[in-house]
Design a protein around this motif. Structure first.
Motif, PDB file in Angstrom:
ATOM      1  N   GLY A  69       0.823  -1.211   0.000  1.00  0.00           N
ATOM      2  CA  GLY A  69       0.000   0.000   0.000  1.00  0.00           C
ATOM      3  C   GLY A  69       0.858   1.263   0.000  1.00  0.00           C
ATOM      4  O   GLY A  69       0.586   2.206  -0.745  1.00  0.00           O
ATOM      5  N   ASN A 100     -10.871  -6.063   8.705  1.00  0.00           N
ATOM      6  CA  ASN A 100      -9.805  -7.063   8.823  1.00  0.00           C
ATOM      7  C   ASN A 100      -8.725  -6.553   9.781  1.00  0.00           C
ATOM      8  O   ASN A 100      -8.868  -5.494  10.407  1.00  0.00           O
ATOM      9  CB  ASN A 100      -9.260  -7.456   7.439  1.00  0.00           C
ATOM     10  N   ASN A 129     -14.108  -9.816   9.541  1.00  0.00           N
ATOM     11  CA  ASN A 129     -14.013 -10.891   8.537  1.00  0.00           C
ATOM     12  C   ASN A 129     -12.541 -11.008   8.164  1.00  0.00           C
ATOM     13  O   ASN A 129     -11.925 -10.036   7.751  1.00  0.00           O
ATOM     14  CB  ASN A 129     -14.862 -10.541   7.308  1.00  0.00           C
ATOM     15  N   PHE A 140      -9.018 -13.154   6.508  1.00  0.00           N
ATOM     16  CA  PHE A 140      -8.452 -14.147   5.595  1.00  0.00           C
ATOM     17  C   PHE A 140      -7.642 -15.167   6.411  1.00  0.00           C
ATOM     18  O   PHE A 140      -7.806 -16.367   6.254  1.00  0.00           O
ATOM     19  CB  PHE A 140      -7.573 -13.451   4.551  1.00  0.00           C
ATOM     20  N   ARG A 181      -8.113 -14.164  17.131  1.00  0.00           N
ATOM     21  CA  ARG A 181      -7.931 -12.855  16.484  1.00  0.00           C
ATOM     22  C   ARG A 181      -9.283 -12.178  16.246  1.00  0.00           C
ATOM     23  O   ARG A 181      -9.416 -10.975  16.427  1.00  0.00           O
ATOM     24  CB  ARG A 181      -7.151 -13.031  15.173  1.00  0.00           C
ATOM     25  N   GLU A 200      -8.229  -5.264   0.629  1.00  0.00           N
ATOM     26  CA  GLU A 200      -8.080  -6.692   0.341  1.00  0.00           C
ATOM     27  C   GLU A 200      -7.954  -6.923  -1.156  1.00  0.00           C
ATOM     28  O   GLU A 200      -8.508  -6.200  -1.965  1.00  0.00           O
ATOM     29  CB  GLU A 200      -9.209  -7.505   0.967  1.00  0.00           C
ATOM     30  N   ASP A 201      -7.148  -7.906  -1.487  1.00  0.00           N
ATOM     31  CA  ASP A 201      -6.945  -8.258  -2.883  1.00  0.00           C
ATOM     32  C   ASP A 201      -7.267  -9.738  -2.983  1.00  0.00           C
ATOM     33  O   ASP A 201      -6.476 -10.580  -2.581  1.00  0.00           O
ATOM     34  CB  ASP A 201      -5.481  -7.972  -3.263  1.00  0.00           C
ATOM     35  N   SER A 207      -5.621  -4.244  -8.307  1.00  0.00           N
ATOM     36  CA  SER A 207      -5.932  -5.475  -7.556  1.00  0.00           C
ATOM     37  C   SER A 207      -7.251  -6.081  -8.051  1.00  0.00           C
ATOM     38  O   SER A 207      -8.098  -5.386  -8.624  1.00  0.00           O
ATOM     39  CB  SER A 207      -6.025  -5.175  -6.056  1.00  0.00           C
ATOM     40  N   ASP A 225      -7.342   5.251  -2.318  1.00  0.00           N
ATOM     41  CA  ASP A 225      -6.875   6.218  -1.318  1.00  0.00           C
ATOM     42  C   ASP A 225      -6.407   5.432  -0.106  1.00  0.00           C
ATOM     43  O   ASP A 225      -6.793   4.268   0.084  1.00  0.00           O
ATOM     44  CB  ASP A 225      -8.047   7.152  -0.924  1.00  0.00           C
TER      45      ASP A 225
HETATM   46  O1  PTJ Z   1      -6.498  -9.582   8.646  1.00  0.00           O
HETATM   47  P1  PTJ Z   1      -6.633 -10.584   7.539  1.00  0.00           P
HETATM   48  O2  PTJ Z   1      -6.267 -11.971   7.971  1.00  0.00           O
HETATM   49  O3  PTJ Z   1      -7.995 -10.574   6.907  1.00  0.00           O
HETATM   50  O4  PTJ Z   1      -5.588 -10.187   6.374  1.00  0.00           O
HETATM   51  C1  PTJ Z   1      -5.577  -8.859   5.903  1.00  0.00           C
HETATM   52  C2  PTJ Z   1      -4.581  -8.712   4.739  1.00  0.00           C
HETATM   53  C3  PTJ Z   1      -4.504  -7.214   4.412  1.00  0.00           C
HETATM   54  C4  PTJ Z   1      -3.208  -9.212   5.159  1.00  0.00           C
HETATM   55  C5  PTJ Z   1      -5.121  -9.542   3.546  1.00  0.00           C
HETATM   56  O5  PTJ Z   1      -6.394  -9.072   3.206  1.00  0.00           O
HETATM   57  C6  PTJ Z   1      -4.179  -9.440   2.380  1.00  0.00           C
HETATM   58  O6  PTJ Z   1      -3.279 -10.239   2.186  1.00  0.00           O
HETATM   59  O7  PTJ Z   1      -4.408  -8.399   1.589  1.00  0.00           O
HETATM   60  P2  PTJ Z   1      -3.593  -8.140   0.239  1.00  0.00           P
HETATM   61  O8  PTJ Z   1      -3.878  -9.205  -0.752  1.00  0.00           O
HETATM   62  O9  PTJ Z   1      -2.175  -7.817   0.543  1.00  0.00           O
HETATM   63  O10 PTJ Z   1      -4.321  -6.820  -0.259  1.00  0.00           O
HETATM   64  C7  PTJ Z   1      -4.294  -5.648   0.501  1.00  0.00           C
HETATM   65  C8  PTJ Z   1      -4.523  -4.483  -0.455  1.00  0.00           C
HETATM   66  O11 PTJ Z   1      -4.650  -3.305   0.336  1.00  0.00           O
HETATM   67  C9  PTJ Z   1      -3.349  -4.247  -1.428  1.00  0.00           C
HETATM   68  O12 PTJ Z   1      -3.858  -3.995  -2.717  1.00  0.00           O
HETATM   69  C10 PTJ Z   1      -2.661  -2.990  -0.870  1.00  0.00           C
HETATM   70  O13 PTJ Z   1      -2.116  -2.183  -1.892  1.00  0.00           O
HETATM   71  C11 PTJ Z   1      -3.804  -2.280  -0.180  1.00  0.00           C
HETATM   72  N1  PTJ Z   1      -3.394  -1.475   0.984  1.00  0.00           N
HETATM   73  C12 PTJ Z   1      -2.429  -1.732   1.893  1.00  0.00           C
HETATM   74  N2  PTJ Z   1      -2.374  -0.783   2.835  1.00  0.00           N
HETATM   75  C13 PTJ Z   1      -3.355   0.103   2.529  1.00  0.00           C
HETATM   76  C14 PTJ Z   1      -4.007  -0.330   1.345  1.00  0.00           C
HETATM   77  N3  PTJ Z   1      -5.034   0.338   0.799  1.00  0.00           N
HETATM   78  C15 PTJ Z   1      -5.455   1.452   1.444  1.00  0.00           C
HETATM   79  N4  PTJ Z   1      -4.864   1.936   2.568  1.00  0.00           N
HETATM   80  C16 PTJ Z   1      -3.825   1.294   3.141  1.00  0.00           C
HETATM   81  N5  PTJ Z   1      -3.266   1.771   4.252  1.00  0.00           N
END
Ligand code: PTJ
Length: 250
Positions: free
Chosen positions: A40, A77, A102, A104, A110, A160-161, A184, A196
């Motif tokens: 992010g 999350n 909710n 992943f 948690r 989330e992605d 994503s 944002d």
């Molecule tokens: O808490 P859980 O177990 O549900 O897991 C949460 C995460 C975030 C680890 C899980 O959903 C995950 O692996 O997410 P991803 O696939 O890494 O996707 C997160 C998305 O959020 C990515 O596209 C990042 O660019 C984006 N992102 C990260 N930080 C921010 C953000 N978007 C907005 N604001 C942020 N601060």
């Protein structure tokens, strides 16, 4: 928490990082959440670490959608809980949306710690522990509450992605996401994508909710019906290209 001097040029960004690290230490955020935060941050650099005009417009449309909804839910999350717990509670109060945890990387421990964390930050009720309904997904994000996400008409899914957004859209729900990455899967499948930082986006949405409460239903509907998500996504990518061109001295 590490000591960060207030005059450090990257103070705001470093403090955000500290909140995520603290979230991991409290058992709220997953270790994978640290990686997600790094991803992010990179995209935030590319949009200039500010709310762009098109992101603000998407925030407005998202608020209109939440205010019009019959059963809106804000999905929380581990990253969102660490970064914006109080703001999510205030957004839920301002829009009448329920809060549901909710995850992943789901563990019952948690889920319960995040519920308690949101309550410490002012929430009166937080769903997510009943886990009595399933989305059509093979992983833990499919575990939901029947009174929450399962029956919602509008769901906000920040950071989330993955494939949950598609599963929710397939159920006929309108999905709002906040994701700094316009590429994503979630950004590409959501009804409204807010490119944002969640920290800026949720605060903006709270202010907009208060401002827009005076609008009548027809005005809110006009905002929602006029929204084209592909424009929002193109605009975010163009903004990043402009930033890179500017930095390359073109
Ligand atoms: O808490 P859980 O177990 O549900 O897991 C949460 C995460 C975030 C680890 C899980 O959903 C995950 O692996 O997410 P991803 O696939 O890494 O996707 C997160 C998305 O959020 C990515 O596209 C990042 O660019 C984006 N992102 C990260 N930080 C921010 C953000 N978007 C907005 N604001 C942020 N601060």
């Amino acid at each position: 928490m590490s000591e960060i001097p207030k005059d450090h040029p990257r103070y705001a960004s470093l403090m955000t990082r500290e909140k995520i690290v603290e979230g991991v230490e409290l058992g709220i955020t997953s270790q994978q959440g640290l990686v997600a935060q790094g991803r992010g941050e990179c995209f935030d650099y590319l949009i200039g670490e500010q709310t762009t005009d098109s992101a603000l417009m998407a925030e407005k449309v998202a608020v209109a959608m939440l205010l019009l909804a019959e059963h809106p839910v804000l999905s929380v999350n581990g990253n969102a809980a660490a970064l914006v717990p109080d703001s999510l509670v205030r957004l839920s109060e301002a829009t009448g949306a329920l809060l549901e945890v909710n995850l992943f990387h789901r563990t019952e421990g948690r889920v319960n710690r995040i519920i308690e964390h949101l309550k410490t930050n002012g929430a009166s009720e937080v769903l997510g522990s009943r886990a009595d309904a399933r989305l059509d997904l093979q992983h833990s994000r499919g575990i939901v509450d029947s009174e929450g996400i399962y029956n919602a008409d509008v769901v906000l899914v920040p950071l989330e992605d993955g494939d949950r957004c598609q599963a929710l859209v397939d159920m006929g729900k309108r999905v709002i996401t906040i994701d700094l990455n316009p590429l994503s899967r979630t950004s590409r499948t959501a009804t409204v994508t807010i490119v944002d930082n969640v920290i800026r986006a949720v605060e903006n949405m709270i202010s907009l909710s208060h401002e827009m409460k005076g609008l009548d239903e027809a005005e809110l509907r006009t905002l929602v019906e006029g929204h084209d998500n592909s424009h929002t996504l193109s605009d975010a990518v163009r903004q990043m290209i402009r930033k890179l061109e500017e930095l390359s001295g073109l």
